[in-house]
Design an enzyme around this catalytic site. Structure first.
Site, PDB file in Angstrom:
ATOM      1  N   GLY A 170       3.938  -9.747   8.069  1.00 32.86           N
ATOM      2  CA  GLY A 170       4.059  -8.325   7.760  1.00 32.86           C
ATOM      3  C   GLY A 170       4.044  -7.509   9.025  1.00 32.86           C
ATOM      4  O   GLY A 170       3.147  -7.661   9.866  1.00 32.86           O
ATOM      5  N   GLY A 184       4.575  -3.953   8.920  1.00 25.95           N
ATOM      6  CA  GLY A 184       4.444  -2.530   8.610  1.00 25.95           C
ATOM      7  C   GLY A 184       3.420  -1.964   9.592  1.00 25.95           C
ATOM      8  O   GLY A 184       3.142  -2.567  10.642  1.00 25.95           O
ATOM      9  N   LEU A 185       2.822  -0.849   9.246  1.00 26.79           N
ATOM     10  CA  LEU A 185       1.895  -0.234  10.206  1.00 26.79           C
ATOM     11  C   LEU A 185       0.737  -1.152  10.565  1.00 26.79           C
ATOM     12  O   LEU A 185       0.375  -1.285  11.736  1.00 26.79           O
ATOM     13  CB  LEU A 185       1.370   1.076   9.636  1.00 26.79           C
ATOM     14  CG  LEU A 185       2.312   2.251   9.871  1.00 26.79           C
ATOM     15  CD1 LEU A 185       1.808   3.490   9.146  1.00 26.79           C
ATOM     16  CD2 LEU A 185       2.472   2.544  11.360  1.00 26.79           C
ATOM     17  N   GLY A 213       0.473  -4.550  10.276  1.00 31.65           N
ATOM     18  CA  GLY A 213       0.883  -5.776  10.957  1.00 31.65           C
ATOM     19  C   GLY A 213       1.458  -5.511  12.339  1.00 31.65           C
ATOM     20  O   GLY A 213       1.136  -6.220  13.301  1.00 31.65           O
ATOM     21  N   ARG A 266      -6.556  12.493  -6.316  1.00 29.39           N
ATOM     22  CA  ARG A 266      -5.408  12.068  -7.123  1.00 29.39           C
ATOM     23  C   ARG A 266      -5.791  11.585  -8.518  1.00 29.39           C
ATOM     24  O   ARG A 266      -5.077  11.853  -9.480  1.00 29.39           O
ATOM     25  CB  ARG A 266      -4.692  10.939  -6.387  1.00 29.39           C
ATOM     26  CG  ARG A 266      -4.080  11.441  -5.130  1.00 29.39           C
ATOM     27  CD  ARG A 266      -3.537  10.340  -4.272  1.00 29.39           C
ATOM     28  NE  ARG A 266      -2.998  10.949  -3.063  1.00 29.39           N
ATOM     29  CZ  ARG A 266      -2.438  10.274  -2.089  1.00 29.39           C
ATOM     30  NH1 ARG A 266      -2.347   8.964  -2.142  1.00 29.39           N
ATOM     31  NH2 ARG A 266      -1.966  10.901  -1.024  1.00 29.39           N
ATOM     32  N   HIS A 276       1.112   4.267  -7.433  1.00 26.39           N
ATOM     33  CA  HIS A 276       1.405   4.604  -6.040  1.00 26.39           C
ATOM     34  C   HIS A 276       0.763   3.660  -5.022  1.00 26.39           C
ATOM     35  O   HIS A 276       1.355   3.339  -3.999  1.00 26.39           O
ATOM     36  CB  HIS A 276       0.904   6.028  -5.791  1.00 26.39           C
ATOM     37  CG  HIS A 276       1.107   6.514  -4.403  1.00 26.39           C
ATOM     38  ND1 HIS A 276       2.357   6.664  -3.849  1.00 26.39           N
ATOM     39  CD2 HIS A 276       0.221   6.874  -3.438  1.00 26.39           C
ATOM     40  CE1 HIS A 276       2.231   7.104  -2.605  1.00 26.39           C
ATOM     41  NE2 HIS A 276       0.951   7.229  -2.323  1.00 26.39           N
ATOM     42  N   GLU A 316      -2.958  -2.354   3.415  1.00 31.86           N
ATOM     43  CA  GLU A 316      -3.059  -2.230   1.951  1.00 31.86           C
ATOM     44  C   GLU A 316      -3.318  -3.578   1.282  1.00 31.86           C
ATOM     45  O   GLU A 316      -3.794  -3.638   0.146  1.00 31.86           O
ATOM     46  CB  GLU A 316      -1.780  -1.573   1.397  1.00 31.86           C
ATOM     47  CG  GLU A 316      -1.941  -1.103  -0.040  1.00 31.86           C
ATOM     48  CD  GLU A 316      -0.779  -0.285  -0.578  1.00 31.86           C
ATOM     49  OE1 GLU A 316       0.016   0.263   0.218  1.00 31.86           O
ATOM     50  OE2 GLU A 316      -0.667  -0.187  -1.817  1.00 31.86           O
ATOM     51  N   ARG A 358      -8.321   5.974  -3.579  1.00 29.65           N
ATOM     52  CA  ARG A 358      -8.071   6.304  -2.167  1.00 29.65           C
ATOM     53  C   ARG A 358      -7.762   7.790  -2.036  1.00 29.65           C
ATOM     54  O   ARG A 358      -6.967   8.330  -2.803  1.00 29.65           O
ATOM     55  CB  ARG A 358      -6.886   5.494  -1.643  1.00 29.65           C
ATOM     56  CG  ARG A 358      -6.467   5.897  -0.251  1.00 29.65           C
ATOM     57  CD  ARG A 358      -5.375   5.013   0.284  1.00 29.65           C
ATOM     58  NE  ARG A 358      -4.088   5.250  -0.331  1.00 29.65           N
ATOM     59  CZ  ARG A 358      -3.222   6.193   0.027  1.00 29.65           C
ATOM     60  NH1 ARG A 358      -3.535   7.034   1.000  1.00 29.65           N
ATOM     61  NH2 ARG A 358      -2.050   6.304  -0.570  1.00 29.65           N
ATOM     62  N   LEU A 395      -2.804   5.242   5.907  1.00 26.39           N
ATOM     63  CA  LEU A 395      -2.251   5.085   7.256  1.00 26.39           C
ATOM     64  C   LEU A 395      -3.408   4.935   8.246  1.00 26.39           C
ATOM     65  O   LEU A 395      -3.369   4.114   9.165  1.00 26.39           O
ATOM     66  CB  LEU A 395      -1.385   6.287   7.617  1.00 26.39           C
ATOM     67  CG  LEU A 395      -0.205   6.569   6.667  1.00 26.39           C
ATOM     68  CD1 LEU A 395       0.614   7.760   7.160  1.00 26.39           C
ATOM     69  CD2 LEU A 395       0.710   5.351   6.550  1.00 26.39           C
TER      70      LEU A 395
HETATM   71  C1  LIG Z   1       6.073   7.066  -0.997  1.00 25.55           C
HETATM   72  C2  LIG Z   1       4.770   6.800  -0.314  1.00 25.55           C
HETATM   73  C3  LIG Z   1       4.226   7.740   0.534  1.00 25.55           C
HETATM   74  C4  LIG Z   1       3.015   7.498   1.165  1.00 25.55           C
HETATM   75  N1  LIG Z   1       2.492   8.455   1.992  1.00 25.55           N
HETATM   76  C5  LIG Z   1       1.317   8.215   2.598  1.00 25.55           C
HETATM   77  C6  LIG Z   1       0.755   9.190   3.472  1.00 25.55           C
HETATM   78  O1  LIG Z   1       1.311  10.268   3.680  1.00 25.55           O
HETATM   79  N2  LIG Z   1      -0.430   8.902   4.063  1.00 25.55           N
HETATM   80  C7  LIG Z   1      -1.089   7.729   3.863  1.00 25.55           C
HETATM   81  O2  LIG Z   1      -2.148   7.531   4.438  1.00 25.55           O
HETATM   82  N3  LIG Z   1      -0.554   6.790   3.060  1.00 25.55           N
HETATM   83  C8  LIG Z   1       0.619   6.998   2.434  1.00 25.55           C
HETATM   84  N4  LIG Z   1       1.136   6.039   1.616  1.00 25.55           N
HETATM   85  C9  LIG Z   1       0.521   4.704   1.578  1.00 25.55           C
HETATM   86  C10 LIG Z   1       0.929   3.920   2.828  1.00 25.55           C
HETATM   87  O3  LIG Z   1       2.264   4.205   3.144  1.00 25.55           O
HETATM   88  C11 LIG Z   1       0.794   2.413   2.669  1.00 25.55           C
HETATM   89  O4  LIG Z   1      -0.431   2.104   2.103  1.00 25.55           O
HETATM   90  C12 LIG Z   1       0.880   1.735   4.025  1.00 25.55           C
HETATM   91  O5  LIG Z   1       2.033   2.152   4.719  1.00 25.55           O
HETATM   92  C13 LIG Z   1       0.869   0.224   3.881  1.00 25.55           C
HETATM   93  O6  LIG Z   1       1.052  -0.335   5.150  1.00 25.55           O
HETATM   94  P1  LIG Z   1       0.920  -1.890   5.378  1.00 25.55           P
HETATM   95  O7  LIG Z   1       1.220  -2.134   6.811  1.00 25.55           O
HETATM   96  O8  LIG Z   1      -0.360  -2.369   4.836  1.00 25.55           O
HETATM   97  O9  LIG Z   1       2.068  -2.530   4.455  1.00 25.55           O
HETATM   98  P2  LIG Z   1       3.659  -2.310   4.399  1.00 25.55           P
HETATM   99  O10 LIG Z   1       4.119  -1.135   5.156  1.00 25.55           O
HETATM  100  O11 LIG Z   1       3.999  -2.393   2.946  1.00 25.55           O
HETATM  101  O12 LIG Z   1       4.240  -3.567   5.138  1.00 25.55           O
HETATM  102  C14 LIG Z   1       4.251  -4.827   4.542  1.00 25.55           C
HETATM  103  C15 LIG Z   1       4.948  -5.781   5.482  1.00 25.55           C
HETATM  104  O13 LIG Z   1       4.756  -7.098   5.004  1.00 25.55           O
HETATM  105  C16 LIG Z   1       5.987  -7.802   4.945  1.00 25.55           C
HETATM  106  N5  LIG Z   1       5.809  -8.806   3.889  1.00 25.55           N
HETATM  107  C17 LIG Z   1       5.234  -8.661   2.676  1.00 25.55           C
HETATM  108  N6  LIG Z   1       5.175  -9.845   2.035  1.00 25.55           N
HETATM  109  C18 LIG Z   1       5.727 -10.747   2.860  1.00 25.55           C
HETATM  110  C19 LIG Z   1       5.958 -12.135   2.763  1.00 25.55           C
HETATM  111  N7  LIG Z   1       5.603 -12.834   1.683  1.00 25.55           N
HETATM  112  N8  LIG Z   1       6.568 -12.741   3.800  1.00 25.55           N
HETATM  113  C20 LIG Z   1       6.947 -12.053   4.904  1.00 25.55           C
HETATM  114  N9  LIG Z   1       6.744 -10.741   5.053  1.00 25.55           N
HETATM  115  C21 LIG Z   1       6.136 -10.095   4.044  1.00 25.55           C
HETATM  116  C22 LIG Z   1       7.039  -6.737   4.734  1.00 25.55           C
HETATM  117  O14 LIG Z   1       8.285  -7.180   5.192  1.00 25.55           O
HETATM  118  C23 LIG Z   1       6.457  -5.605   5.601  1.00 25.55           C
HETATM  119  O15 LIG Z   1       6.827  -5.819   6.941  1.00 25.55           O
HETATM  120  C24 LIG Z   1       2.337   6.285   0.947  1.00 25.55           C
HETATM  121  C25 LIG Z   1       2.879   5.347   0.087  1.00 25.55           C
HETATM  122  C26 LIG Z   1       4.066   5.613  -0.567  1.00 25.55           C
HETATM  123  C27 LIG Z   1       4.575   4.620  -1.551  1.00 25.55           C
END
Ligand SMILES: Cc1cc2nc3c(=O)[nH]c(=O)nc-3n(C[C@H](O)[C@H](O)[C@H](O)COP(=O)(O)OP(=O)(O)OC[C@H]3O[C@@H](n4cnc5c(N)ncnc54)[C@H](O)[C@@H]3O)c2cc1C
Length: 633
Positions: free
Chosen positions: A39, A41-42, A44, A329, A400, A424, A434, A440
């Site tokens: 992963g 995302g932010l 990882g 929320r 959400h 997450e 939350r 974030l």
């Molecule tokens: C529309 C929306 C708006 C939001 N706005 C806000 C905000 O303003 N403020 C706030 O604090 N939060 C907000 N959130 C929540 C926040 O965006 C997320 O909780 C956060 O970005 C999750 O980050 P993460 O790095 O944990 O996961 P993600 O960003 O979901 O990244 C997951 C990563 O894992 C990878 N992955 C997953 N499974 C596998 C697998 N089996 N094999 C290989 N790769 C895999 C994906 O490719 C990706 O790179 C919002 C959420 C949504 C839906």
């Protein structure tokens, strides 16, 4: 069995003293360790970049073609920090307190305090990376308010905060890729966790382009694979977000914590038809200036602009004079549902309430509103065809965020030694609800500032050698290959999406915004049937050695069905209402959530057993805050 590893000592000193007490790995030895990060995302990307900067070798995997495609890019509203730039009474303690209370006292004090403490470092880190946070005329970073707080502590970049933060983390990551300290594997999906003698020692991946399945060894594994809201089929999450990595790790021994804690966001564009596959969030930041209302008359069909103020019920301002439209929320969602259930809903489906900007436009002008929320208004107009500058937005709650996730201790390590969970994907710091702008904050705290310390503590005791000939590498790979073959051999009649939609309806109707013993029991009986239907009647066209999105979705749906069942069991077990978990049997006379601290002040951590799950409880101790009924009145 569950040791949360919370350090002793006063709350404000715990993290400081813990960092000092953690074992270190010397720079020459760091080069000998390889860490897998699944992963980017932010959570990882920040973790991978920070560990590479420290000197570890990092292998980063994502099913996306670029880290920039992660769901994090969609985050709109902002990120919290206790900088107190507004001089409005904020502090680390207040952010800690708001977050603990916001989560309805179902999170660990020590973790939440650490999160509040680190929040300020995150802003400094991101500014140094060039993240273009909104600024005041004089140059100071600007803030706005989010639900559950009476101070302005949310840093933002218009309605694109996640995108800008991710570009910052991505820059740090790509720098390490250029230094050959991070090797990035795009379009690779993790299908299994490999354990040796109970410790995480690698993963199995499938190359999504050519279907090749491989075992990859490492000294430790980090999952930052996001949330599982798509178990409901319709959610605000990115379409591809799923639970597979976490669920497969769960089946290898990682406990799953509080799976039923789901966040329903009050301000989403309402469902318009059964053909829809995605819901869109309208950021909580809009509740800074938008006012939520319904007509006072039931089934009022009038154009909203022709309904005078005294015939409108600004119900959040009426019910919660202190917090008004900025209640958390869970509270805002429940009240919107209640209004619609009572017949005050608007629009064609009557499952909507208004979010109105008339007053702020009259007060500050359209340009002012456009500058703050322009991209969100444009998005709303593109999707609905209605102009929110001229008439109120229609909104309704939607799934959400998932507060549940793999259980981790204070070091972010799961019940499998060597397996760390971030962002997450872990159950983490948000309790039963939350607060906005804190996901974030948590993901970046985990990745930039916590894991880089704590993973060293594990690696300092790990051997430099990995037995790559160990049978488990071969066996896990073979099992994944067999599963792919099995899925392709079903050749049934229903599409993956069709069965997923059915799962979504079971979840939304029974394990959604409002739950009851009766409905939960009913749903638990439905899962075995659905599982059976999936494994006998799903149709997956194509083959395994090519790009095959239906095959990818099918594997993920199989896990979602199993997870859905556990979520229902967890919700049934928790005989109380708290945060986003609302059990109809447990509510106050004013329809607020009624907690039961005596019997349920614990994290439920489920252990996978073949036929059934076993429940373990991590008791939550509150030494610094007093447990009170959460009130936003
Ligand atoms: C529309 C929306 C708006 C939001 N706005 C806000 C905000 O303003 N403020 C706030 O604090 N939060 C907000 N959130 C929540 C926040 O965006 C997320 O909780 C956060 O970005 C999750 O980050 P993460 O790095 O944990 O996961 P993600 O960003 O979901 O990244 C997951 C990563 O894992 C990878 N992955 C997953 N499974 C596998 C697998 N089996 N094999 C290989 N790769 C895999 C994906 O490719 C990706 O790179 C919002 C959420 C949504 C839906």
């Amino acid at each position: 069995m569950l040791n949360s590893q919370i350090p002793n000592g006063p709350l404000s000193d715990k993290w400081k003293s813990h960092k000092f007490n953690l074992n270190l790995v010397n720079p020459a030895n760091k080069r000998k360790y390889t860490v897998i990060v699944v992963g980017t995302g932010l959570a990882g990307a920040s973790a991978a970049a920070s560990m590479a900067e420290l000197g570890y070798n990092v292998l980063a995997f994502s099913y996306h073609e670029s880290p920039r495609r992660a769901h994090s890019i969609a985050a709109q509203g902002g990120i919290n920090a206790a900088k107190n730039y507004q001089n409005d009474g904020d502090s680390i303690y207040r952010l800690f307190y708001d977050t603990i209370k916001g989560g309805d006292y179902r999170a660990r004090e020590a973790n939440v305090y650490r999160l509040a403490e680190i929040s300020n470092n995150i802003i400094d880190q991101c500014v140094a990376q060039g993240v273009p946070f909104a600024r005041e005329y004089g140059g100071h970073l600007s803030n706005r308010s989010f639900g559950g707080a009476q101070v302005s502590r949310t840093f933002y970049a218009r309605g694109q905060t996640g995108q800008q933060l991710l570009l910052g983390a991505y820059s740090a990551l790509i720098r390490q890729m250029n230094n050959n300290k991070v090797k990035f594997f795009p379009r690779h999906e993790m299908l299994d966790l490999i354990t040796i003698d109970g410790e995480a020692k690698g993963i199995v991946t499938r190359n999504l382009i050519n279907g090749k399945i491989e075992s990859i060894p490492a000294h430790a594994v980090v999952l930052a694979t996001g949330g599982y809201g798509n178990v409901f089929y319709l959610s605000t999450n990115a379409m591809a977000s799923n639970v597979t990595a976490a669920w497969r790790a769960h089946k290898k021994g990682a406990f799953f914590a509080n799976p039923c804690f789901t966040q329903i966001h009050p301000t989403c564009i309402p469902v318009s038809s059964d053909h829809q596959s995605k819901l869109t969030l309208m950021s909580e930041s809009l509740r800074n200036d938008g006012r939520v209302w319904v007509p006072k008359k039931k089934n009022d069909e009038r154009n909203p602009n022709s309904i005078p103020d005294d015939e409108r019920d600004y119900y959040l301002e009426r019910l919660y004079p202190s917090f008004g439209n900025l209640v958390p929320r869970d509270v805002a969602s429940r009240r919107a549902k209640e209004m619609c259930d009572q017949g005050f809903g608007v629009g064609q489906t009557k499952l909507a309430v208004y979010l109105d900007f008339k007053d702020v436009i009259n007060r500050n002008g359209k340009d002012w509103v456009k500058e703050k929320y322009g991209n969100l208004f444009d998005m709303y107009k593109q999707i609905t065809g209605e102009n929110p500058y001229e008439q109120p937005m229609s909104i309704y709650p939607a799934v959400h965020y998932t507060m549940g996730g793999l259980w981790v201790d204070y070091n972010l390590m799961s019940t499998i030694p060597g397996l760390h969970i971030l962002g997450e994907a872990n159950f983490s710091d948000h309790g039963a609800n939350r607060l906005g702008a804190s996901a974030l904050m948590q993901g970046l705290a985990d990745g930039y500032f916590i894991l880089p310390y704590t993973i060293g503590n594990y690696l300092s005791k790990a051997s430099h050698d990995i037995d790559i000939e160990h049978n488990n590498f071969k066996q896990s790979k073979n099992e994944c290959e067999d599963k792919v073959k099995q899925l392709l051999s079903i050749k049934g009649k229903r599409t993956v999406d069709d069965i997923h939609k059915e799962l979504g309806k079971i979840m939304w109707n029974n394990v959604g915004m409002s739950r009851s013993k009766e409905n939960l029991k009913k749903s638990i009986d439905l899962f075995p049937e659905l599982k059976n239907e999936f494994w006998n009647n799903v149709n997956i066209p194509g083959s395994s050695n090519e790009l095959n999105p239906e095959l990818e979705k099918a594997g993920r749906l199989a896990d979602f069905i199993e997870l859905g069942e556990l979520m229902a069991k967890d919700a049934l077990n928790r005989n109380e209402s708290c945060g986003g978990h609302f059990r109809e049997e447990y509510q106050t006379d004013e329809n607020e959530a009624k907690r039961n601290d005596e019997d349920f002040k614990y994290v439920s951590a489920w252990e996978y057993k073949k036929e059934n799950h076993a429940l373990h409880k991590e008791e939550l101790n509150f030494e610094n805050v007093k447990l009170t009924t959460r009130s936003y009145k």
